[in-house]
Design an enzyme around this catalytic site. Sequence first.
Site, PDB file in Angstrom:
ATOM      1  N   LYS A  78       8.951  -6.213   8.362  1.00  0.00           N
ATOM      2  CA  LYS A  78      10.375  -5.899   8.397  1.00  0.00           C
ATOM      3  C   LYS A  78      10.860  -6.012   9.835  1.00  0.00           C
ATOM      4  O   LYS A  78      10.162  -5.591  10.761  1.00  0.00           O
ATOM      5  CB  LYS A  78      10.590  -4.484   7.857  1.00  0.00           C
ATOM      6  CG  LYS A  78      12.045  -4.067   7.701  1.00  0.00           C
ATOM      7  CD  LYS A  78      12.150  -2.690   7.048  1.00  0.00           C
ATOM      8  CE  LYS A  78      13.586  -2.239   6.864  1.00  0.00           C
ATOM      9  NZ  LYS A  78      13.677  -0.925   6.203  1.00  0.00           N
ATOM     10  N   SER A 153      16.636  -0.599   2.068  1.00  0.00           N
ATOM     11  CA  SER A 153      16.933  -1.549   3.124  1.00  0.00           C
ATOM     12  C   SER A 153      15.830  -2.573   3.365  1.00  0.00           C
ATOM     13  O   SER A 153      16.095  -3.609   3.969  1.00  0.00           O
ATOM     14  CB  SER A 153      17.205  -0.805   4.440  1.00  0.00           C
ATOM     15  OG  SER A 153      16.037  -0.160   4.905  1.00  0.00           O
ATOM     16  N   SER A 177      13.933   3.337   1.198  1.00  0.00           N
ATOM     17  CA  SER A 177      14.058   1.929   1.592  1.00  0.00           C
ATOM     18  C   SER A 177      12.825   1.072   1.360  1.00  0.00           C
ATOM     19  O   SER A 177      12.885  -0.143   1.518  1.00  0.00           O
ATOM     20  CB  SER A 177      14.459   1.820   3.069  1.00  0.00           C
ATOM     21  OG  SER A 177      15.832   2.076   3.210  1.00  0.00           O
TER      22      SER A 177
END
Lengths: 490, 95
Positions: A78, A153, A177
């Site tokens: 990420k 997210s 997330s």
Amino acid sequence: MSLHKMTLTEAHGLLRHKKISSRELTEAMLSRIDTVDPKVGAYLTVDKEGALAAADAADARLAKGEGGPLTGLPVGLKDLICTKGVKTTCASKMLENFIPTYDATVVEKLKTAGAVFPGKLNMDEFAMGSTTEHSAMQVTRNPWDLTRFPGGSSGGSAAAVAGDLCLASLGSDTGGSIRQPASHCGVVGMKPTYGRVSRYGLVAFASSLDQIGPMTKSVEDCALMMESISGYDPRDSTSVPKEVPAYRELMKADEGQGLSGMTVGVPVEYWEAEGVDPEVMAAVTHAKELLESLGARCVPVSLPHTEYAVAAYYVIAPSEASSNLARFDGVRYGLSQRDGEDLLSLYKRTRSEGFGEEVKRRIIIGTYALSSGYYDAYYKKASQVRTLIMEDFSQAFKACDFIISPAAPTPAGKIGEASDDPLEMYLSDIFTLSANLAGIPGMSVPCGFTGQGLPVGLQLLGRHFDEATLLKVAWHFERAADISKARPTL
Amino acid sequence: MKITKEEVLYVANLARLNVDEEDVDKLAVQIGNILSYMDTLGKADTDGVEPTTHATHLTNALREDVVHTHPGMEMTLANAPEREDGMFVVPKVVG
């Protein structure tokens, strides 16, 4: 079998037996990213050169009979996890050209293990959002239905694993997330206990809630990643000096016993919540029955302060964010708008142009909640409610070994059709954010599909530092449910 | 809970953010709605409840005071938007 479709565990087997090389695997993955990622949009940065160099280094280790279970395997990151010499943007204009000068501890650990990093994955800007649509960079699509979002997210991390664009990835989870996009994309995702994994080098959103965790194609891979990234780190004073269990071994111990002797808590407040999609409820109900057929006993439990969780979270997380994001001032790194006349205008112009709408909204809410005269009514009150939510879980875990619920109230929605009302988005986090407030571990395991073929995740919640129980349950469940082999076609 | 345009601008200034004139009304409504929802916290009985700021009850994390090597000024300044003589440059602060 196509190389990109493998799990970490499968690929490791082939590498160890010299059936393939890491270079072949990495080249196959990079060429898959070239041809397929334009449809998905998971990657913000692809580091071909770095990945191939790491693959060659891994092959050299493997040739000497060295290396471990992650050596030579492509893992996506990420884009809020710092990578030395490789852009780390947080999907924000603020950090569009930011190149960290050091690696996050999790990256160091994976590098030492010999993992290969094909690139950095899209996300909601600074991890604030539930659809990845709040990325300032690009849209990421759900591999199961390209008209839908992947969740957020950590949407890029979930979509990349589901779309076979890496073998596994790391995400971060502040209020769901990792678990919610894992649910939407049909992959396994774990938010470890607060303090289990070092956050050194993770760009901070809400420091009392953030955790880094794995997103994988199988439960065994999740356990493997947990073994690799967990552990005390003197550079993160919130990491806890506890030994890292041999998760894979524990997961398979007493295999023949199934789940007999284990008690599943079924919280009424989650199972009777309003607004849960009937197909999601059907899938998790089926999952609950499957756990019972494996020998687990279900008991009702109560988490009576659930109704306050969203409000408490959306005071605490933005308050911490408003403080954490104060560092983006245009002075030391990141965007810098310098054509104003004084320091104040440097700050204001940099921050106004660098942050997106949702980030600004949360900074303003957090600043308001912490401002003079409102602190007691908002931040202090929310922190007291947080204590009550933690006590709810402590009580519940007296009667059960783990808790189950849907990971998200609905399957993935259509891109561009999410509500314009931020509050509605916040309310959809109801099943996941209590675990962050309480600091307990949680995971999402694929448990079925809707009639339209959209994945549904079962959430498992456990006691502090009891990831081993969650992995064990998930491993048995995965084998019995036999749906982890289902893949989207791209 | 209603929040005025002036309050939005006041808080935005504290957060060092400019808010465009056309966005102020929308933000005031959105933030007002969110804060109204936060007011549900008021219903929770928290008399005598200690606030939690960390979920794992950490105490102070102490370490030995050992000298380490600093990674060097170059690493610290590598991303500086503007630098001079090994320092970050900012606009003039005092007259």
